[in-house]
Design an enzyme around this catalytic site. Structure first.
Site, PDB file in Angstrom:
ATOM      1  N   SER A 215      -9.592   1.341   3.034  1.00 36.09           N
ATOM      2  CA  SER A 215      -8.776   2.143   2.155  1.00 36.09           C
ATOM      3  C   SER A 215      -7.697   1.345   1.409  1.00 36.09           C
ATOM      4  O   SER A 215      -7.125   1.845   0.446  1.00 36.09           O
ATOM      5  CB  SER A 215      -8.094   3.252   2.953  1.00 36.09           C
ATOM      6  OG  SER A 215      -7.195   2.706   3.898  1.00 36.09           O
TER       7      SER A 215
ATOM      8  N   LYS B 144       0.845  -1.205   0.000  1.00 35.56           N
ATOM      9  CA  LYS B 144       0.000   0.000   0.000  1.00 35.56           C
ATOM     10  C   LYS B 144       0.874   1.246   0.000  1.00 35.56           C
ATOM     11  O   LYS B 144       1.868   1.306   0.734  1.00 35.56           O
ATOM     12  CB  LYS B 144      -0.878  -0.032   1.254  1.00 35.56           C
ATOM     13  CG  LYS B 144      -1.937   1.067   1.334  1.00 35.56           C
ATOM     14  CD  LYS B 144      -2.741   0.911   2.621  1.00 35.56           C
ATOM     15  CE  LYS B 144      -3.932   1.856   2.671  1.00 35.56           C
ATOM     16  NZ  LYS B 144      -4.741   1.645   3.910  1.00 35.56           N
TER      17      LYS B 144
ATOM     18  N   SER C 168      -9.531  -0.983   7.305  1.00 37.53           N
ATOM     19  CA  SER C 168      -9.009  -0.779   5.945  1.00 37.53           C
ATOM     20  C   SER C 168      -8.263  -1.955   5.338  1.00 37.53           C
ATOM     21  O   SER C 168      -7.978  -1.942   4.141  1.00 37.53           O
ATOM     22  CB  SER C 168      -8.104   0.461   5.921  1.00 37.53           C
ATOM     23  OG  SER C 168      -8.884   1.626   5.895  1.00 37.53           O
TER      24      SER C 168
END
Lengths: 506, 479
Positions: A167, A79, A191
Site C-alpha cells: 500500500s 505516507k 506494504s
C-alpha cells in the site's frame, strides 16, 4: 537540477551539514521533481511552504554554528497514514475528509488535520529532515497496488500503466522516480517491501516494536510497522536509525537499544548462513523473477555467505491467517470513523444515530475497506470466533515457530519479494483473491513480527508483453536483526551489476 | 397452590478507581468539570492515538482484588469489547475478558447477626465510557470527561438469596473499597455502580432459572427496591404459567418499576478479542506484596475484633467501622486513652454529629489527641461528664487544648465533701418541708437538693458526692 536529491541520504546530509549545499536548494529540487512527476500520482499533499521554511531554518541553524542532525536537510516524503500536525492526513480515505455540500469529497485538501505529529514525524524533524509531502496509498493501507486510494492511483515510474505496488505505493514512486532521496512507508503485510520491490528501491519492514506506531493510523495493530524506503541500502539504514527506538507512548514498542545501522552496512558477511525456503520458489513464481533472485543469492554465496535450504512448512497458511487477523483488527480499529468527532459526517434527514453511522461509513469507506471490515466483523462474531480468529492465532504461532526453527539453522532467509513484477493497473481489481495471493511472500514475516527488507535485484528482461521491470530479493531475519539484513543487502548492492537502478526516462 | 420460589441474585459492581489520571492517558479524572475539558487524543479516540496503561490504576485494582480474597494472575490480557455508541469514542471499550487479572474471591459480611460469605467470580480492569446527554437545544451531546476513567468490575457469584442480602453485600463491598482507598463509595455520582442479575427457581431446584439483568441501581435503596419489584414481576409470570425472557431491564426509581431495555435478540455481539495495542499485563509479585500490605485490616475483621477484644456492642462496632476515617479516629484516640467504650460513646454521639464526609476522607471537629485529652480530664475527675460536653462545644472546629479551655472557663469539679457539707446543711435548714419529705422516704426529692447545690456551685460539684452527702445528712443511707 536534481544533483542534490539524486545523492544518497548520507552524502546529501553531509554536504548540507558541511555547508557545501543548502537545505533550501535540496527542498526546491525535490518540490520541482514532485511537480514534474505529478502524473505518477505519488503525492496527496505537497507541503511546499512548510518544507521551504523548514529547510531555511535548518540552513540558518547551520550558519549559527549548530550541529545538524543525521538527516540534515534531506527531503523526505511520508505516507499519508502518519499524523502530521496541522497538515491534511487522510489515510487515503474519504472518511477523513470533510464533506463538501453534504457529500463525501475525493479531495485530500479537505483532509483531517491532526493536533499532533506521529512519533516518527517528530524524530525525522529532530534529525533535521525536511518533510516535503504526504504520499498516496491504498486506503488505510489495505491493498497491494495503490488502486484502493480514494484519491486516484499511483503509477510505476518504470511503466506508468502498471502498479507501483502497495500500500505504500506513493512512497515507493517518490523514491524510485527521484523526487526524494528517501520516504517513509508502513508495512502490515508487505506494504513497504512489495512496492519497494516493484519499483526497484530498498524498503525495510523493521521488527514489530522497533519503530513507534504512535500517530500511525492503525490498520492491524499487531502487524503494523513503519519503515523507510530509499534508493540504496545505507540511505535506508540511516533513516531507520533516525526513526527507530523505544517510545513510551507506544506500549508495544521495544526497549532494545538501536544499533548503528549505517555502520552495519559495511560489516563482513562471510560465513553468514543464508537459508533458502523452497516453499517460496514454487508454482506461480514468474520464472524471470525466480532467476533474478537466484542470481543474487548465488552472488552472495560467492561473497562468502553459506547458502542452505530451510523449511517453512506453514507458509501456505500465511494468506488465510493474515486475512483473518488483519481484518479482525481492522474491523475494530476502523470503528472510530463514525462521523461523530472528526472527518466525514453525513446525516441523512430523520436518519438518527444509525443513519449518521450508516451514511458516513457507506460514503466514506471504499469497497476494499468495506470488504475487510465485513470479513473482520464476521471472523470475530459469536459462533465463528473459534473457527476463524482463534484458529488463525494458533496458526500464527505455528508460522512464528517455523521461523524460530529456521533461525536456529540459518542467520537469515532469502526469498523473492513478490511472485511477479508490477502488474497492470486494473488487472486484478475485479479479483481480490488474486490480489491477496500476490502478498504470499511478505505476509508470513509480518505474522511472525520479524525483521525484513527488500533490495532490488536484476530487473526482469523486456518481453513482448512487458518492459524490463524491477524485482527484489527479500531478506528476513530474527527479531531485531535489521543490522544483519542491512549488512547482507549492502554486500549484494556493492557487487550487483545493475546497481544503481534508474527507471527509464519517460 | 402457588409454587414457592427461591430468589437467586448476583451483582456486577463497577467501581471507579481513585487515580488522578485516566486508565490509558494522562487526562484528569476529576468529576463535575466543564464537559469535554478532560480529554486527549486517546480519550477522543483520534486516529493514531495509542493507549498507555496507568500503573497506579493497576496497583489499586490489585489492592481491591486482594481485599476481596481473589487470586491474582501474574499475566492477564486486555480485550476489546466492540460496539457503536457516541459515548464510546473508539467504537470499543478496553476491558478484560477471557483472561482477567484476578478470580475466585469472596466477601464476608454480617446480616441479622449471621455471617454471610458471597463468592466473587472475578475482578477485572476496564475503562469507563463517556456520557450522552439528550435534549440539549434539541440535540444529543456527548461529554467525554468520564471516557477512559479506570474502573474495576467486580462480578459476584449468584450467591445472594434476597434483596436485603443484596443491599447488605453492596454496602459491605462499598465499605471494603472505601477502606482500602481505591473508591470513594459514591453511588449518586456514579463512582460505584451496580447491575443485578435476578432469577427465580422452584424451591429445591438446583438448576438456575432464566435471569434478567437490572440496570441503573444508583443507591442502596434502589438495589433493594428494584430487586423486590423484579422478583414480584417474575413470580407473577411464573405463577401464571409463563416463562421468563432473558433480557436487560432498566429500573425507574421515580415509579418504582422496571422496563425492558434490551431483549435477548437485541443483545450485542461484542466481538471481544485481545487488545493488540497493549501487551499482556504482567503483575510482578513485588507489586502484589506491596498492595497486600496496604490492604490492612478490613471492616468485617475489625468489627469482630472490637466486639471480642474491646467489648464494643456489635452496633457500635458497625458504626465506628463503616468509614475508614472514623475507624482511624477511634483507634488513634484509643492509643492515647485506652477506654474503648467511653471513646466509642463519645465518637458515636458528639463527634459524628458534626462530621462531614468527602469520599474516602472525613472532617471531624476534633482530633484524636483533643478527644483523648478531654476524656482524660473526666476520668481524672477534673471536670464532670456534663462539663466535658461544654468543653467539646468550645473546642469543636478548633485545635485548642481541652485543658486550656477548662482552666479558661474556670471549670472544675468540687469533689471535697468537707467544703460541700456546710452548703448542704444550709440548704436543709432553708428547706425544712423538702427535708422532711426525704426523711419520710421520698428519695426523689434528693434531686431537688442536688440541683440546688449544682446551681450554687456553678455546676462544679460532683453530683454523686452531693447525693451521698444529703443521704447521709438526712439519715436515709446511701442507695
Amino acid at each position: 537540477m536534481r544533483d542534490l536529491i539524486d545523492l544518497g541520504v548520507a552524502e546529501l546530509a553531509g554536504r548540507i551539514a558541511g555547508g557545501e549545499a543548502s537545505a533550501e536548494e535540496a527542498a526546491l529540487q525535490a518540490l520541482d521533481a514532485i511537480e514534474q512527476g505529478k502524473h505518477l500520482g505519488a503525492f496527496l499533499t505537497v507541503m511546499a511552504d512548510s518544507a521551504l521554511a523548514q529547510a531555511r531554518a535548518i540552513d540558518a541553524k547551520r550558519r549559527h554554528g549548530a550541529r545538524l542532525g543525521p538527516l540534515a536537510g534531506v527531503p523526505i516524503a511520508v505516507k499519508d497514514l502518519l499524523c502530521t500536525r496541522g497538515f491534511p492526513t487522510t489515510a487515503g480515505s474519504k472518511i477523513l475528509t470533510r464533506a463538501d455540500a453534504g457529500r463525501a469529497a475525493a479531495d485530500p485538501t479537505r483532509g483531517w488535520r491532526p493536533p499532533y505529529d506521529a512519533t516518527v514525524i517528530e524524530r525525522l524533524v529532530a534529525a533535521d529532515a525536511v518533510l516535503v509531502g504526504k504520499t498516496n496509498l491504498d486506503e488505510f493501507g489495505m491493498g497491494s497496488s495503490n488502486e484502493n486510494s480514494a484519491f486516484g492511483v499511483a503509477r510505476n515510474p518504470w511503466d506508468p500503466t502498471r502498479t507501483p505496488g502497495g500500500s505504500s505505493g506513493g512512497s515507493a514512486v517518490a523514491v524510485a522516480a527521484g523526487m526524494t532521496p528517501a520516504a517513509i512507508g508502513t508495512d502490515t503485510g508487505g506494504s513497504v517491501r512489495q512496492p519497494a520491490g516493484l519499483c526497484g528501491v530498498v524498503g525495510i519492514k523493521p521488527t514489530y516494536g522497533r519503530v513507534s506506531r504512535n500517530g500511525l493510523i492503525a490498520f492491524a495493530s499487531s502487524l503494523d510497522q513503519i519503515g523507510p524506503l530509499a534508493r540504496n541500502v545505507s540511505s535506508a539504514a540511516r533513516v531507520l536509525g533516525a526513526i527507530a527506538g523505544h517510545d513510551p507512548r507506544d506500549a508495544t514498542s521495544a526497549t532494545i537499544a538501536v544499533p548503528d545501522y549505517e555502520a552495519a552496512c559495511t560489516r563482513d558477511v562471510r560465513g553468514l548462513r543464508l537459508g533458502v525456503p523452497e516453499e517460496y520458489f514454487g508454482p506461480g513464481l514468474d520464472p524471470d523473477v525466480a532467476e533474478s533472485v537466484r542470481e543474487a543469492i548465488a552472488t552472495l554465496q560467492r561473497e562468502g555467505c553459506v547458502v542452505r535450504p530451510v523449511e517453512l512448512p506453514h507458509t501456505r497458511f500465511g494468506v488465510a491467517t493474515y486475512y483473518i487477523i488483519a481484518t479482525a483488527e481492522a474491523s475494530s480499529n476502523l470503528a472510530r470513523f463514525d462521523g461523530v468527532r472528526f472527518g466525514l459526517r453525513l446525516e441523512p434527514p430523520g436518519g438518527g444515530l444509525d443513519g449518521l453511522y450508516g451514511a458516513t461509513r457507506d460514503a466514506g469507506f471504499g469497497p476494499e475497506v468495506k470488504r475487510r471490515v465485513l470479513l473482520g466483523t464476521y471472523v470475530l462474531s459469536a459462533g465463528y470466533y473459534d473457527a476463524y480468529y482463534r484458529k488463525a492465532q494458533q496458526v500464527r504461532t505455528l508460522i512464528r515457530r517455523d521461523f524460530d526453527a529456521a533461525f536456529a539453522e540459518v542467520d537469515l532467509i532469502a526469498t523473492p519479494i513478490a511472485p511477479t513484477p508490477a502488474f497492470r493497473l486494473g488487472e486484478r481489481v475485479a479479483d481480490p483473491l488474486s490480489m491477496y495471493l500476490g502478498d504470499v511472500f511478505t505476509l508470513p514475516a509480518s505474522l511472525a513480527g520479524i525483521a525484513g527488507l527488500s533490495v532490488p535485484t536484476r530487473p526482469t528482461r523486456a518481453r513482448e508483453d512487458r518492459p524490463a521491470l524491477p524485482t527484489g530479493l527479500q531478506l528476513l531475519g530474527p527479531p531485531f536483526s535489521e543490522d544483519r539484513l542491512l549488512a547482507v543487502a549492502a554486500t549484494w548492492e556493492r557487487v550487483s551489476p545493475t546497481h544503481p537502478l534508474r527507471p527509464p526516462s519517460p | 397452590m402457588a409454587t414457592s420460589y427461591e430468589t437467586v441474585i448476583g451483582l456486577e459492581v463497577h467501581a471507579q478507581l481513585l487515580t488522578a489520571s485516566k486508565l490509558f492517558c494522562s487526562s484528569s479524572t476529576e468529576f463535575g468539570s466543564t464537559p469535554n475539558s478532560h480529554i486527549s487524543p486517546v480519550t477522543l479516540g483520534l486516529p493514531g492515538a495509542l493507549p498507555v496503561l496507568n500503573r497506579r490504576a493497576v496497583e489499586m485494582a490489585v489492592r481491591a482484588a486482594l481485599a476481596l480474597s481473589c487470586t491474582i494472575h501474574e499475566r492477564s490480557i486486555f480485550a476489546r469489547k466492540n460496539y457503536f455508541y457516541p459515548d464510546l469514542p473508539k467504537g470499543y471499550q478496553v476491558s478484560q475478558y477471557e483472561e482477567p487479572f484476578s478470580t475466585d474471591g469472596h466477601l464476608e459480611f454480617e446480616l441479622e447477626g449471621a455471617v454471610r460469605r458471597v463468592g466473587i467470580v472475578r475482578v477485572h480492569m476496564e475503562e469507563d465510557a463517556g456520557k450522552n446527554v439528550h435534549g440539549v437545544g434539541g440535540d444529543s451531546v456527548v461529554d467525554l470527561n468520564r471516557a477512559g476513567v479506570p474502573l474495576i468490575e467486580i462480578v459476584g457469584a449468584p450467591d445472594l438469596r434476597s434483596s436485603g442480602e443484596a443491599a447488605a453485600y453492596m454496602r459491605a463491598l462499598r465499605d471494603v473499597l472505601l477502606y482500602i482507598g481505591v473508591n470513594d463509595g459514591n453511588l449518586e455520582e456514579g463512582s460505584l455502580r451496580c447491575d443485578a442479575n435476578v432469577s427465580l427457581r422452584p424451591l429445591g431446584q438446583v438448576e438456575l432459572g432464566t435471569r434478567c439483568e437490572l440496570k441503573n441501581l444508583n443507591s442502596f435503596r434502589f438495589v433493594q427496591k428494584a430487586i423486590d419489584v423484579e422478583v414480584a414481576r417474575q413470580t407473577a409470570i411464573l405463577d401464571a404459567g409463563g416463562t421468563i425472557e432473558q433480557e436487560t431491564r432498566a429500573f425507574h426509581p421515580e415509579f418504582g418499576t422496571t422496563s425492558t431495555l434490551r431483549s435477548k435478540e437485541d443483545a450485542h455481539d461484542y466481538r471481544y478479542f485481545p487488545e493488540p495495542d497493549l501487551p499482556p499485563l504482567v503483575i510482578p509479585p513485588a507489586m502484589i506484596e506491596a498492595q497486600r500490605a496496604l490492604v490492612g485490616e478490613l471492616p468485617f475483621a475489625r468489627r469482630q475484633r472490637w466486639v471480642s477484644e474491646l467489648g464494643l456492642t456489635p452496633a457500635a462496632a458497625l458504626i465506628l467501622s463503616q468509614h475508614p476515617a472514623v475507624a482511624r479516629l477511634f483507634e488513634d484516640t484509643l492509643a492515647a486513652y485506652p477506654q474503648p467504650v467511653q471513646v466509642a460513646n463519645w465518637i458515636q454521639t458528639e463527634v459524628l454529629r458534626g462530621a462531614r464526609s468527602h469520599g474516602t476522607t472525613m472532617e471531624f471537629g476534633v482530633t484524636s489527641g483533643q478527644l483523648a485529652e478531654l476524656l482524660g480530664l473526666v476520668e481524672a475527675g477534673t471536670i464532670s461528664g456534663k462539663q466535658a460536653k461544654e468543653v467539646f462545644a468550645v473546642i469543636e472546629g478548633t485545635l485548642r487544648s481541652p485543658r486550656a479551655v477548662v482552666s479558661e472557663l474556670g471549670l472544675r469539679v468540687v469533689a471535697d465533701a468537707g467544703s460541700l457539707r456546710p452548703l448542704c446543711e444550709e440548704l436543709i435548714a432553708a428547706h425544712p418541708k423538702e427535708a422532711a419529705a426525704v426523711r419520710a422516704g421520698k428519695r426523689g426529692i434528693l434531686g431537688f437538693f442536688v440541683g440546688q447545690v449544682m446551681k450554687r456551685t456553678n455546676k462544679s460539684a460532683e453530683p454523686k458526692l452531693v447525693n451521698d452527702l444529703f443521704a447521709e445528712l438526712l439519715g436515709i443511707g446511701p442507695e
